[in-house]
Write an enzyme that holds these catalytic residues in place. Structure first.
Site, PDB file in Angstrom:
ATOM      1  N   CYS A   1     -11.793   6.021  -8.140  1.00  0.00           N
ATOM      2  CA  CYS A   1     -11.686   5.735  -9.583  1.00  0.00           C
ATOM      3  C   CYS A   1     -12.868   6.294 -10.376  1.00  0.00           C
ATOM      4  CB  CYS A   1     -11.586   4.236  -9.815  1.00  0.00           C
ATOM      5  SG  CYS A   1     -10.227   3.504  -8.911  1.00  0.00           S
TER       6      CYS A   1
ATOM      7  N   HIS B   1     -12.456   3.160 -17.175  1.00  0.00           N
ATOM      8  CA  HIS B   1     -11.412   3.465 -16.194  1.00  0.00           C
ATOM      9  C   HIS B   1     -10.299   2.428 -16.365  1.00  0.00           C
ATOM     10  CE1 HIS B   1      -9.194   3.907 -12.593  1.00  0.00           C
ATOM     11  NE2 HIS B   1      -9.642   2.790 -12.054  1.00  0.00           N
TER      12      HIS B   1
ATOM     13  N   ASN C   1      -2.624   2.539 -13.315  1.00  0.00           N
ATOM     14  CA  ASN C   1      -3.899   3.074 -12.849  1.00  0.00           C
ATOM     15  C   ASN C   1      -3.663   4.431 -12.183  1.00  0.00           C
ATOM     16  OD1 ASN C   1      -6.250   3.671 -11.440  1.00  0.00           O
ATOM     17  ND2 ASN C   1      -6.574   1.580 -10.709  1.00  0.00           N
TER      18      ASN C   1
HETATM   19  N1  ACO Z   1       4.222  -9.605  -8.188  1.00  0.00           N
HETATM   20  C1  ACO Z   1       4.303 -10.921  -8.028  1.00  0.00           C
HETATM   21  N2  ACO Z   1       3.417 -11.636  -7.355  1.00  0.00           N
HETATM   22  C2  ACO Z   1       2.397 -10.999  -6.785  1.00  0.00           C
HETATM   23  C3  ACO Z   1       2.228  -9.610  -6.901  1.00  0.00           C
HETATM   24  C4  ACO Z   1       3.197  -8.903  -7.637  1.00  0.00           C
HETATM   25  N3  ACO Z   1       3.146  -7.584  -7.818  1.00  0.00           N
HETATM   26  N4  ACO Z   1       1.125  -9.250  -6.265  1.00  0.00           N
HETATM   27  C5  ACO Z   1       0.587 -10.354  -5.744  1.00  0.00           C
HETATM   28  N5  ACO Z   1       1.349 -11.420  -6.052  1.00  0.00           N
HETATM   29  C6  ACO Z   1       1.153 -12.820  -5.723  1.00  0.00           C
HETATM   30  C7  ACO Z   1       0.247 -13.001  -4.541  1.00  0.00           C
HETATM   31  O1  ACO Z   1       0.987 -12.870  -3.345  1.00  0.00           O
HETATM   32  C8  ACO Z   1      -0.288 -14.394  -4.739  1.00  0.00           C
HETATM   33  O2  ACO Z   1       0.674 -15.298  -4.295  1.00  0.00           O
HETATM   34  P1  ACO Z   1       0.224 -16.654  -3.511  1.00  0.00           P
HETATM   35  O3  ACO Z   1      -0.642 -17.369  -4.480  1.00  0.00           O
HETATM   36  O4  ACO Z   1       1.533 -17.291  -3.228  1.00  0.00           O
HETATM   37  O5  ACO Z   1      -0.523 -16.156  -2.317  1.00  0.00           O
HETATM   38  C9  ACO Z   1      -0.348 -14.526  -6.255  1.00  0.00           C
HETATM   39  O6  ACO Z   1       0.476 -13.476  -6.781  1.00  0.00           O
HETATM   40  C10 ACO Z   1      -1.757 -14.397  -6.807  1.00  0.00           C
HETATM   41  O7  ACO Z   1      -2.342 -13.252  -6.200  1.00  0.00           O
HETATM   42  P2  ACO Z   1      -3.820 -12.838  -6.480  1.00  0.00           P
HETATM   43  O8  ACO Z   1      -4.118 -11.588  -5.735  1.00  0.00           O
HETATM   44  O9  ACO Z   1      -4.709 -14.000  -6.297  1.00  0.00           O
HETATM   45  O10 ACO Z   1      -3.685 -12.528  -8.030  1.00  0.00           O
HETATM   46  P3  ACO Z   1      -4.814 -12.167  -9.028  1.00  0.00           P
HETATM   47  O11 ACO Z   1      -4.787 -13.085 -10.161  1.00  0.00           O
HETATM   48  O12 ACO Z   1      -6.111 -11.906  -8.349  1.00  0.00           O
HETATM   49  O13 ACO Z   1      -4.295 -10.764  -9.575  1.00  0.00           O
HETATM   50  C11 ACO Z   1      -4.712  -8.429  -9.296  1.00  0.00           C
HETATM   51  C12 ACO Z   1      -4.096  -9.693  -8.689  1.00  0.00           C
HETATM   52  C13 ACO Z   1      -3.970  -8.086 -10.554  1.00  0.00           C
HETATM   53  C14 ACO Z   1      -4.580  -7.280  -8.305  1.00  0.00           C
HETATM   54  C15 ACO Z   1      -6.188  -8.704  -9.595  1.00  0.00           C
HETATM   55  O14 ACO Z   1      -6.828  -9.243  -8.485  1.00  0.00           O
HETATM   56  C16 ACO Z   1      -6.894  -7.514 -10.043  1.00  0.00           C
HETATM   57  O15 ACO Z   1      -6.649  -6.989 -11.095  1.00  0.00           O
HETATM   58  N6  ACO Z   1      -7.887  -7.036  -9.297  1.00  0.00           N
HETATM   59  C17 ACO Z   1      -8.610  -5.868  -9.621  1.00  0.00           C
HETATM   60  C18 ACO Z   1      -8.226  -4.837  -8.711  1.00  0.00           C
HETATM   61  C19 ACO Z   1      -7.705  -3.616  -9.376  1.00  0.00           C
HETATM   62  O16 ACO Z   1      -7.444  -3.516 -10.535  1.00  0.00           O
HETATM   63  N7  ACO Z   1      -7.575  -2.650  -8.531  1.00  0.00           N
HETATM   64  C20 ACO Z   1      -7.067  -1.412  -8.956  1.00  0.00           C
HETATM   65  C21 ACO Z   1      -7.645  -0.378  -8.139  1.00  0.00           C
HETATM   66  S1  ACO Z   1      -9.362  -0.423  -8.118  1.00  0.00           S
HETATM   67  C22 ACO Z   1      -9.855   0.126  -9.501  1.00  0.00           C
HETATM   68  O17 ACO Z   1      -9.265   1.001 -10.029  1.00  0.00           O
HETATM   69  C23 ACO Z   1     -10.984  -0.593 -10.075  1.00  0.00           C
END
Ligand code: ACO
Length: 331
Positions: free
Chosen positions: A113, A258, A288
């Protein structure tokens, strides 16, 4: 010493729009979940057979046109990607071939990224040192062919899209114009938090049927860890850039973070106490696109008339590695 100015911007995204609703037919997810957690509404996927080099060429042609330059005037290519068309050679040489400029060096750069800003740092040094006068810097990514599109991979699959962005960088003697400084960082202790374990040259064979069956060739991510670090490192990198130049957040005219997640961008904006109108945010439309998010957002900002000569542009990134980076540019 010459300065490095951005004299052209361009981008290309595939025509195929994939909405959140479409993804619900492939995996257990919902438009509400994706929009609420990420801000993403749709992303683009390449059609069968379209390469990263082709997208990079289209973005580069747009940037060259804006710069009023021919490909033959390019002295070097720097191309950032985590999804090269092939293990080797790098996508840069395929882009060079598509542009029809044999002999010009093509450097592939891998900083995920942060790839575009790492690339800007390298190009800035080349131009300041006088080694090259005109450099094409490209960020390109094809994610759609490499994600687990089943419920197992939904945490990552909904986030990423395909696309390319490019800038033409040129030496200028104009005082105060161009890149003021770049700041690049990495912390390999977190390498496995967001990574693709396979295929791996450190394994023999590099990939096998068992790995494929287990889906271990798909990228994995600890989303919360990434989030936690991103919202600290990104504001920190912006402050580092401002302090280096004796500037403050109030001097920033436009911030291009980003595009990883709207909530991350929003948190960064708030931590820097910047008004909403200074933030560039297009994640809703493209998701992304990793190394391509910043140059795509920049090209769009230019086309929307959001940058005027003399404006202070700040760009900041965080991603897999971990890597993070910032840059200040006097437009
Ligand atoms: N649809 C529905 N439910 C989902 C999905 C989906 N696509 N993905 C995960 N879930 C579920 C999980 O299984 C979990 O269920 P559970 O509670 O029954 O176990 C629940 O949703 C919550 O999951 P979390 O991972 O805790 O959700 P969170 O609030 O952390 O959001 C996210 C996830 C959006 C990925 C967040 O952690 C995030 O934005 N992280 C930053 C990472 C990022 O943006 N990475 C991109 C690449 S890196 C970069 O470019 C910086």
């Amino acid at each position: 010493m010459p300065h490095c100015a951005i004299v052209g911007t361009g981008f290309y995204v595939p025509d195929r729009v994939v909405t959140n609703e479409e993804l619900t037919h492939l995996m257990d997810t919902s438009d509400e979940w994706i929009v609420e957690r990420t801000g993403i509404r749709e992303r683009r996927w390449v059609p069968e057979g379209m390469s990263g080099a082709e997208m990079a060429r289209r973005a580069s042609e747009a940037a060259l046109e804006e710069a009023g330059l021919e490909a033959s005037e390019v002295d070097a290519i720097v191309l950032a990607t985590l999804s090269p068309d092939h293990f080797f050679p790098g996508t840069g040489v395929f882009l060079q071939r598509e542009l029809g400029i044999p002999g010009v060096p093509a450097i592939d750069l891998r900083a995920q990224c942060s790839g575009f800003l790492y690339g800007l740092s390298v190009c800035d040094a080349f131009i300041r040192s006088g080694q090259y006068r005109t450099i094409l810097l490209v960020g390109v990514e094809i994610h759609s062919t490499g994600l687990d599109m089943s419920t197992r991979g939904r945490d990552l699959a909904v986030l990423f899209g395909d696309g390319a962005g490019a800038v033409v960088l040129r030496a200028t003697d104009e005082e105060g114009r161009g890149v003021l400084s770049t700041h690049i960082h990495a912390d390999g202790r977190f390498a496995e938090i967001l990574w693709a374990e396979y295929s791996s040259s450190a394994r023999h064979p590099r990939i096998d049927a068992e790995v494929l069956a287990q889906g271990r060739h798909y990228p994995t991510m600890q989303g919360r860890e990434v989030f936690k670090h991103a919202v600290v490192r990104m504001p920190e990198a912006v402050m580092e850039a401002l302090e280096t130049n004796g500037l403050t957040t109030e001097d920033i005219d436009l911030l291009i973070p980003h595009q990883a997640n709207q909530r991350i961008s929003e948190m960064v904006r708030r931590r820097l106490k910047l008004p909403e109108e200074k933030l560039v945010d297009n994640i809703a439309r493209y998701g992304n696109t990793t190394a391509a998010t910043i140059p795509i957002a920049l090209a769009e900002a230019v086309r929307d008339g959001r940058l005027e000569r003399g404006d202070l542009l700040c760009m900041v990134a965080f991603g897999s590695g971990f890597t993070w980076a910032s840059a200040l540019v006097r437009w």
